[in-house]
Design a protein around this motif. Sequence first.
Motif, mmCIF file in Angstrom:
data_model
loop_
_atom_site.group_PDB
_atom_site.id
_atom_site.type_symbol
_atom_site.label_atom_id
_atom_site.label_comp_id
_atom_site.label_asym_id
_atom_site.label_seq_id
_atom_site.Cartn_x
_atom_site.Cartn_y
_atom_site.Cartn_z
ATOM 1 N N SER A 45 30.784 40.035 -7.825
ATOM 2 C CA SER A 45 31.352 38.736 -8.184
ATOM 3 C C SER A 45 31.824 38.709 -9.636
ATOM 4 N N TYR B 114 29.071 33.467 -1.246
ATOM 5 C CA TYR B 114 27.641 33.682 -1.474
ATOM 6 C C TYR B 114 26.857 33.414 -0.182
ATOM 7 N N TYR C 96 23.129 33.003 -10.213
ATOM 8 C CA TYR C 96 24.467 33.491 -9.842
ATOM 9 C C TYR C 96 25.552 32.625 -10.483
ATOM 10 N N ALA D 237 33.624 31.227 -4.534
ATOM 11 C CA ALA D 237 32.503 32.120 -4.854
ATOM 12 C C ALA D 237 31.223 31.655 -4.179
#
Length: 117
Positions: free
Chosen positions: A100, A66, A22, A62
Amino acid sequence: MRFERAHIIDAFRFWETARGAYNLILLTIVVAAAFLDIGGNINQAMRWLGLLPGFVVLAVVANILYCAAYPVDLLFQTSQFRAQWIQARWFVWTLGVAFSVALALLALFGMAFALPF
């Protein structure tokens, strides 16, 4: 609803393993945008360097967002849909990464146009 230790370990194992990919995907997008925009221009490079604190804040946000996957994962693992959830997690992760990426691109365009050229 009772969370078993095995459920918590399974959730951490899955989501923390996937967190590296990610972050790498989001970092790749930012670095690619910077290199495409800089094009050997030192002024553009300095501009991107000035945006670095904003990128660090966005990276932290972010990663906090998550973590929203953990309660959802644990909820599904304690339900009768555990087997289906285990198979669907990669799909959910992929949707989250796509979302995202879209937010990262919006932030990049917003930050890029916020400063004078």
